[in-house]
Design an enzyme around this catalytic site. Structure first.
Site, PDB file in Angstrom:
ATOM      1  N   LYS A 148      33.876  28.256  64.018  1.00  0.00           N
ATOM      2  CA  LYS A 148      33.153  29.058  65.016  1.00  0.00           C
ATOM      3  C   LYS A 148      33.448  30.525  64.738  1.00  0.00           C
ATOM      4  O   LYS A 148      34.613  30.928  64.656  1.00  0.00           O
ATOM      5  CB  LYS A 148      33.617  28.720  66.427  1.00  0.00           C
ATOM      6  CG  LYS A 148      32.945  27.488  67.002  1.00  0.00           C
ATOM      7  CD  LYS A 148      33.250  27.357  68.486  1.00  0.00           C
ATOM      8  CE  LYS A 148      32.647  26.094  69.057  1.00  0.00           C
ATOM      9  NZ  LYS A 148      33.041  25.880  70.468  1.00  0.00           N
ATOM     10  N   GLU A 190      47.094  27.012  74.185  1.00  0.00           N
ATOM     11  CA  GLU A 190      46.172  26.191  73.385  1.00  0.00           C
ATOM     12  C   GLU A 190      46.908  25.010  72.737  1.00  0.00           C
ATOM     13  O   GLU A 190      46.333  23.947  72.536  1.00  0.00           O
ATOM     14  CB  GLU A 190      45.490  27.034  72.303  1.00  0.00           C
ATOM     15  CG  GLU A 190      44.626  28.186  72.825  1.00  0.00           C
ATOM     16  CD  GLU A 190      43.238  27.750  73.327  1.00  0.00           C
ATOM     17  OE1 GLU A 190      42.931  26.544  73.298  1.00  0.00           O
ATOM     18  OE2 GLU A 190      42.478  28.641  73.761  1.00  0.00           O
ATOM     19  N   LYS A 232      42.755  19.342  66.117  1.00  0.00           N
ATOM     20  CA  LYS A 232      41.502  20.103  66.097  1.00  0.00           C
ATOM     21  C   LYS A 232      40.620  19.616  64.951  1.00  0.00           C
ATOM     22  O   LYS A 232      39.410  19.423  65.125  1.00  0.00           O
ATOM     23  CB  LYS A 232      41.765  21.604  65.982  1.00  0.00           C
ATOM     24  CG  LYS A 232      40.458  22.367  65.847  1.00  0.00           C
ATOM     25  CD  LYS A 232      40.371  23.631  66.605  1.00  0.00           C
ATOM     26  CE  LYS A 232      38.935  24.139  66.618  1.00  0.00           C
ATOM     27  NZ  LYS A 232      38.797  25.471  67.129  1.00  0.00           N
ATOM     28  N   ASN A 250      37.566  22.325  75.186  1.00  0.00           N
ATOM     29  CA  ASN A 250      37.413  23.283  76.287  1.00  0.00           C
ATOM     30  C   ASN A 250      38.174  22.858  77.531  1.00  0.00           C
ATOM     31  O   ASN A 250      37.930  23.398  78.621  1.00  0.00           O
ATOM     32  CB  ASN A 250      35.931  23.472  76.614  1.00  0.00           C
ATOM     33  CG  ASN A 250      35.196  24.093  75.454  1.00  0.00           C
ATOM     34  OD1 ASN A 250      35.716  24.986  74.789  1.00  0.00           O
ATOM     35  ND2 ASN A 250      34.015  23.585  75.158  1.00  0.00           N
ATOM     36  N   HIS A 253      39.094  25.418  80.085  1.00  0.00           N
ATOM     37  CA  HIS A 253      38.372  26.648  79.761  1.00  0.00           C
ATOM     38  C   HIS A 253      37.327  27.056  80.796  1.00  0.00           C
ATOM     39  O   HIS A 253      36.990  28.232  80.888  1.00  0.00           O
ATOM     40  CB  HIS A 253      37.714  26.539  78.380  1.00  0.00           C
ATOM     41  CG  HIS A 253      38.689  26.737  77.246  1.00  0.00           C
ATOM     42  ND1 HIS A 253      39.771  25.895  77.042  1.00  0.00           N
ATOM     43  CD2 HIS A 253      38.749  27.668  76.262  1.00  0.00           C
ATOM     44  CE1 HIS A 253      40.430  26.311  75.977  1.00  0.00           C
ATOM     45  NE2 HIS A 253      39.839  27.376  75.485  1.00  0.00           N
TER      46      HIS A 253
HETATM   47  N1  GLY Z   1      37.833  26.891  70.450  1.00  0.00           N
HETATM   48  C1  GLY Z   1      36.970  25.822  70.706  1.00  0.00           C
HETATM   49  C2  GLY Z   1      36.288  25.282  69.503  1.00  0.00           C
HETATM   50  O1  GLY Z   1      36.615  25.662  68.392  1.00  0.00           O
HETATM   51  O2  GLY Z   1      35.403  24.472  69.631  1.00  0.00           O
END
Ligand code: GLY
Length: 372
Positions: A148, A190, A232, A250, A253
């Site tokens: 992103k 995070e 992730k 999220n 978030h």
């Molecule tokens: N920070 C959230 C994502 O990378 O989707």
């Protein structure tokens, strides 16, 4: 872990696959890491003044040791740099430096630099490759991985951008040593999110070991970054462009974005601090909806408190708007779909899911109690 003590997490995205390398000495060893990707021995580095003053010399030395010529541009640190005028500035500078389609641009800094430079790379000559060398904990565990990129506009944060995967990511655990404690802990918001959303065993590990990591234990820091990146990567591999599961990232978030907007995106609340408070509120909401036990939000709060983090709205200095205004700010979140609030809720620690139909009354009552 390899013999050299460097961990590698592979982000398997077909033709866009790459490795995230995690360990000590990756800035001073960056030249050897990056050399295999180069068509010619020349790179452009974009950094900010703070990171540049602390670490740019070491990065340039390591590139020169491999015979790689480096040009560099340093920007003003801070979220305000993630804007249209700086995209123009970076792109024009890269063109001045005659960066070609096959060259590599290095984003050397925290989340602001990674997002901005990744976006500039995505549009330069219709896309040049870039390497992320994230220097904040938040950037190492979140923003540098997953492709992103983007900037803020007057309409809100991250509303303009592109998915543009890096060629590799070098997460140097040593550079975390120069972070201010508040910034380290904000990034920790995070880290803890990953345990809460999908790995109860990791959350337990953090309960035992995160205080050590915050105090500077390198092994604990490296494991925390590695496990976060593994989680992730797993989610990004399943859902690169956020059609479904990626929204799990999220957790906390939606509350966080409302609180950041309410505090004017100022120093009153750093993003990761808002994520931590948002995680507590997301568990409160889940518990009220009968999805998880009442002990879960207490356990999340207790751990964050032990880490010395903000956990409650009262921990944010200054006045906050009413629950109704906060709810309204949530409605402006870019994750709103067809006017409905999408929340990440949890059936327990390590078991989050995306919910599209959260009753507004339940959110309002959580906010009212949190403000009381
Ligand atoms: N920070 C959230 C994502 O990378 O989707």
């Amino acid at each position: 872990m390899t013999q050299s003590g460097i961990d590698t997490v592979h982000v398997d995205l077909g033709a866009r696959s790459y490795d995230v390398r995690i360990g000590r000495g990756l800035v001073s060893g960056a030249g050897a890491e990056i050399a295999p990707f180069l068509h010619r021995k020349r790179v452009a580095i974009v950094t900010d003044d703070t990171v540049g003053a602390a670490h740019l010399g070491s990065l340039i030395d390591s590139l020169q040791a491999e015979g790689i010529e480096a040009v560099s541009l340093s920007l003003t640190p801070g979220e305000a740099t993630k804007c249209w005028s700086q995209v123009t500035h970076v792109v024009e500078w890269l063109l001045d430096q005659k960066i070609e389609r096959n060259d590599i641009v290095i984003a050397f800094g925290g989340g602001v630099i990674g997002d901005l430079v990744g976006f500039a790379a995505s549009i330069l000559r219709r896309g040049v490759r870039f390497v992320q060398i994230p220097t904040s904990l938040l950037a190492q565990v979140d923003s540098s991985v997953g492709g992103k990129t983007g900037i803020n506009t007057r309409h809100g944060k991250n509303l303009v951008g592109a998915f543009h995967q890096p060629t590799c990511v070098l997460a140097d655990i040593d550079v975390l040593g120069t972070l201010k404690p508040r910034d380290f802990l904000a990034g920790y918001g995070e880290v803890v999110k990953y345990g809460l959303l999908g790995d109860a065993a990791f959350f337990e590990w953090l309960e035992k070991n995160a205080p050590k990591a915050a105090a500077g234990d390198m092994e604990a820091r490296q494991y925390a970054v590695r496990r976060s990146v593994e989680m992730k990567a797993g989610i990004v591999i399943r859902d690169e462009t956020e059609q479904g599961d990626r929204a799990l990232l999220n957790l906390g978030h939606t509350f966080c974005h409302a609180l950041e907007a309410a505090t004017g995106y100022s120093d009153r609340l750093l993003h990761g601090e808002g994520v931590a408070i948002g995680c507590v509120l997301a568990f409160e909401l889940s518990s009220r909806l009968g999805l998880c036990s009442q002990e879960d939000p207490s356990r999340v709060r207790a751990h964050l408190k032990e880490m010395g983090m903000k956990t409650d709205l009262a921990d944010i200095q200054g006045d906050l708007p009413s629950a109704e205004v906060l709810l309204d700010l949530m409605g402006q979140d870019k994750k709103v779909v067809d006017g409905q609030l999408r929340f990440i809720l949890a059936r327990g620690i390590g078991d989050a899911f995306v919910s599209k139909d959260v009753p507004k009354d339940a959110v309002l009552s959580v906010l009212k109690d949190a403000l009381a």
